[in-house]
Design a protein around this motif. Structure first.
Motif, mmCIF file in Angstrom:
data_model
loop_
_atom_site.group_PDB
_atom_site.id
_atom_site.type_symbol
_atom_site.label_atom_id
_atom_site.label_comp_id
_atom_site.label_asym_id
_atom_site.label_seq_id
_atom_site.Cartn_x
_atom_site.Cartn_y
_atom_site.Cartn_z
ATOM 1 N N ASN A 74 0.806 -1.232 0.000
ATOM 2 C CA ASN A 74 0.000 0.000 0.000
ATOM 3 C C ASN A 74 0.832 1.273 0.000
ATOM 4 N N ASP A 75 2.161 1.177 0.029
ATOM 5 C CA ASP A 75 2.984 2.361 -0.225
ATOM 6 C C ASP A 75 2.833 2.771 -1.686
ATOM 7 N N ILE A 76 2.986 4.060 -1.960
ATOM 8 C CA ILE A 76 3.040 4.525 -3.345
ATOM 9 C C ILE A 76 4.306 3.956 -3.989
ATOM 10 N N ALA A 77 4.157 3.334 -5.139
ATOM 11 C CA ALA A 77 5.324 2.820 -5.859
ATOM 12 C C ALA A 77 6.181 4.001 -6.300
ATOM 13 N N PRO A 78 7.461 4.013 -5.976
ATOM 14 C CA PRO A 78 8.303 5.142 -6.361
ATOM 15 C C PRO A 78 8.272 5.377 -7.876
ATOM 16 N N ASP A 79 8.119 6.616 -8.245
ATOM 17 C CA ASP A 79 8.127 6.994 -9.663
ATOM 18 C C ASP A 79 9.573 7.198 -10.110
ATOM 19 N N PHE A 80 9.819 7.024 -11.390
ATOM 20 C CA PHE A 80 11.171 7.212 -11.917
ATOM 21 C C PHE A 80 11.104 7.377 -13.424
ATOM 22 N N ILE A 114 1.520 -3.483 -8.993
ATOM 23 C CA ILE A 114 1.145 -2.097 -8.675
ATOM 24 C C ILE A 114 -0.233 -1.818 -9.258
ATOM 25 N N GLY A 115 -1.099 -1.230 -8.448
ATOM 26 C CA GLY A 115 -2.460 -0.961 -8.877
ATOM 27 C C GLY A 115 -2.591 0.332 -9.654
ATOM 28 N N PRO A 116 -3.768 0.587 -10.218
ATOM 29 C CA PRO A 116 -3.997 1.839 -10.942
ATOM 30 C C PRO A 116 -3.817 3.075 -10.069
ATOM 31 N N ASP A 117 -3.933 2.887 -8.747
ATOM 32 C CA ASP A 117 -3.719 3.996 -7.817
ATOM 33 C C ASP A 117 -2.239 4.219 -7.525
ATOM 34 N N LYS A 118 -1.380 3.459 -8.232
ATOM 35 C CA LYS A 118 0.083 3.543 -8.113
ATOM 36 C C LYS A 118 0.607 3.043 -6.762
ATOM 37 N N ARG A 119 -0.197 2.281 -6.065
ATOM 38 C CA ARG A 119 0.236 1.702 -4.794
ATOM 39 C C ARG A 119 0.672 0.257 -4.978
ATOM 40 N N ILE A 120 1.652 -0.146 -4.191
ATOM 41 C CA ILE A 120 2.158 -1.517 -4.251
ATOM 42 C C ILE A 120 1.131 -2.456 -3.633
ATOM 43 N N LYS A 121 0.689 -3.433 -4.399
ATOM 44 C CA LYS A 121 -0.306 -4.395 -3.936
ATOM 45 C C LYS A 121 0.330 -5.723 -3.517
ATOM 46 N N LEU A 122 1.495 -6.024 -4.085
ATOM 47 C CA LEU A 122 2.181 -7.283 -3.795
ATOM 48 C C LEU A 122 3.660 -7.087 -4.053
ATOM 49 N N GLN A 123 4.511 -7.706 -3.226
ATOM 50 C CA GLN A 123 5.936 -7.752 -3.533
ATOM 51 C C GLN A 123 6.502 -9.089 -3.072
ATOM 52 N N LEU A 124 7.332 -9.659 -3.923
ATOM 53 C CA LEU A 124 7.962 -10.955 -3.684
ATOM 54 C C LEU A 124 9.418 -10.862 -4.101
ATOM 55 N N THR A 125 10.298 -11.562 -3.397
ATOM 56 C CA THR A 125 11.699 -11.652 -3.794
ATOM 57 C C THR A 125 12.107 -13.121 -3.771
#
Length: 218
Positions: A6-12, A136-147
């Motif tokens: 749910n953090d905003i995915a960093p833009d770049f 990442i969702g349309p709201d630009k928030r991280i919905k899932l992360q895996l490593t």
């Protein structure tokens, strides 16, 4: 800084095999999957990029863009694509980000912010943590992360399954149980009262007061 759900995915901004992009603009109003690689011309990653090329249409049907990243320059990616198509039978038609200065890898906390140098002279072992998946969702928030570890290829069918769950639960007040597959019964969330459940999910089952199931909403 670590990234959480749910953090905003960093833009770049970055160069890709399809030209320069600004990440948030590239996502637009769709979902996106960003998946990273520690080095070009590595065996497990070659199979992963080819697999994603074969699945690209399935992601598109879900309104989802896919984009790869490797900590090498774009011209190296272009040469790698030839090998990927030859060995995997699918040519990546999605963009692949060049990250030779490690900027995106650091921005997404896949490498320490103070990691010195560039991609030049680095080995896959130096970049072992650059094997992440971000949805990442349309709201630009991280919905899932895996490593994943370098020696274990990623299961992109699982990414599709989780994407189906997240898109379903974003529209309806439900959750999906363990090992859920599209079409299986779902769980009514605790935010829904029994009275509301009777109206919205007629015929739902109460297994426990906190565990109520219903057929998947259409």
């Amino acid at each position: 800084m670590s990234l959480r759900i749910n953090d905003i995915a960093p833009d770049f901004t970055a160069d890709t095999t399809q030209g320069p992009i600004r990440f948030h603009d590239w996502i637009g109003d769709q979902w996106a999957v960003l998946f990273s690689h520690p080095k070009d011309f590595t065996p497990v990653c070659t199979t992963e990029l080819g697999t994603m090329a074969g699945l690209e249409q399935q992601f598109a049907q879900r309104g989802t863009k896919i984009i790869g990243l490797s900590v090498d320059p774009v011209d190296s990616h272009a040469r790698w694509v030839v090998d990927i198509e030859e060995t995997q039978g699918h040519r990546p038609n999605y963009p692949m980000i060049g990250d030779p200065e490690l900027k995106v890898a650091k921005l997404y906390n896949m490498l320490p912010a103070d990691e010195p140098g560039t991609s030049e002279g680095r080995t896959p072992a130096n970049n072992a943590t650059v094997r992440s998946v971000f949805v990442i969702g349309p709201d630009k928030r991280i919905k899932l992360q895996l490593t994943y570890p370098m020696t274990t290829g990623r299961n992109f069918d699982e990414i599709l399954r989780v994407l189906d769950s997240m898109q379903l639960t974003a529209k309806h007040k439900v959750a999906t149980p363990a090992n859920w597959q599209p079409g299986d019964d779902v769980i009514i969330t605790a935010a829904v009262s029994n009275e509301e459940a009777e109206k919205t999910f007629p015929g739902y089952k109460t297994i426990k007061p906190y565990l109520r199931t219903t057929p998947q909403p259409k």
